[in-house]
Enzyme design. Sequence first.
Site, PDB file in Angstrom:
ATOM      1  N   LYS A   1      38.453  50.139  34.999  1.00 18.67           N
ATOM      2  CA  LYS A   1      38.955  48.771  36.233  1.00 18.67           C
ATOM      3  C   LYS A   1      38.806  47.523  34.930  1.00 18.67           C
ATOM      4  CE  LYS A   1      37.314  46.316  39.072  1.00 18.67           C
ATOM      5  NZ  LYS A   1      36.253  46.071  40.998  1.00 18.67           N
TER       6      LYS A   1
ATOM      7  N   GLY B   1      31.753  39.049  45.269  1.00 21.70           N
ATOM      8  CA  GLY B   1      30.868  39.199  46.918  1.00 21.70           C
ATOM      9  C   GLY B   1      30.740  38.466  47.617  1.00 21.70           C
TER      10      GLY B   1
ATOM     11  N   ALA C   1      37.900  43.050  46.112  1.00 19.73           N
ATOM     12  CA  ALA C   1      36.962  41.910  46.530  1.00 19.73           C
ATOM     13  C   ALA C   1      36.869  41.037  46.947  1.00 19.73           C
ATOM     14  CB  ALA C   1      36.691  40.622  45.028  1.00 19.73           C
TER      15      ALA C   1
ATOM     16  N   SER D   1      29.953  45.483  47.790  1.00 17.88           N
ATOM     17  CA  SER D   1      29.416  44.540  47.977  1.00 17.88           C
ATOM     18  C   SER D   1      29.140  44.984  49.817  1.00 17.88           C
ATOM     19  CB  SER D   1      28.912  43.409  47.930  1.00 17.88           C
ATOM     20  OG  SER D   1      29.290  42.848  46.276  1.00 17.88           O
TER      21      SER D   1
END
Lengths: 271, 66
Positions: free
Chosen positions: A107, A168, A194, A217
């Site tokens: 990644k 996040g 994300a 997250s």
Amino acid sequence: MGLSTEQIPITDTPFEIAGRTLRSRLILGTGGFARLETLAEAIRATRAELVTIALRRIDPSARGSLVDVLEDCGVELLPNTAGCYTARDAVVTARLAREAFATDWIKLEVIGDERTLLPDAPELLLAAEELVADGFIVLPYTNDDPILARRLEDVGCAAVMPLGSPIGSGMGIRNPYNLSLIVERAGVPVILDAGVGTASDAALAMELGCDGVLCASAIARAQDPVAMAHAIRAAVEAGRLARGAGRIPRRLHAEASSPEAGMADLTPPAE
Amino acid sequence: MIVLNGEPRERDGATIAELLADLGVEQRARGVAVAVNGEIVPRAHWPSHRVDAGDRVEALSAMQGG
């Protein structure tokens, strides 16, 4: 938890990256879990087959082995280059990860600054090109930029992983139109990476036509990470089904769903 | 003097395997990689590769991360 595509009599095309079929369209990031036990439970709840990990300096005081826990869960590792700011650092980190984990999959993250953690496009492209040439299966974390996504595909990336919003931030998908443009043109899997804050964000990504979702997250930092893991797995499946089912067009005015013909005449008699 | 994971150490001439042992890591530990001065040292060379004064050694392992 009852919902699962295994129980729904609808055939779907397999989720393939670089010729490898993955049974889950949800990839789990392992960052942010306070305890390894919670991470293991969340992995089981997501049914993820691929999980991300980072490489950092050995901490002699670390308790428990992350690698052992992940092996017990039966997942494949997807190392990342998180924290790298230059193509060179990312390339060396990827090679270290290949050495550490015996996998060619990476990644690729090359970020521009610590405030936004947004990708640095020129460095990202450079690193992607070099890693592809070195035999890596490159999954780049990229901006929601259709042109950059295409360039990454052109240099041989096995997938593109556009952000919904910063890492996040839990801000969801800020530009669904860009994501649609990426999906429309992509010849490799598109994985939302994300920005997911809760289940509906993951469902939206899939409804927009993403092939998968990478989420860390939103699960790890939820008040109940395992419950959120179930929720986001169900959302990815629901969004995928909805995408295949085909949503109705949006319209400004109402369209009655009950027939207008055959209405009873309920006028009271004239006095 | 070498620098191991950012900390100066009096370990000139030590092998990578010995430095890893200092950190409590066995040769066969999984998920570990080592770079000296930014160059990867493959696992097979850990028992033989000796560090020189001034070398910067990075010994890395798997950490949780998104």
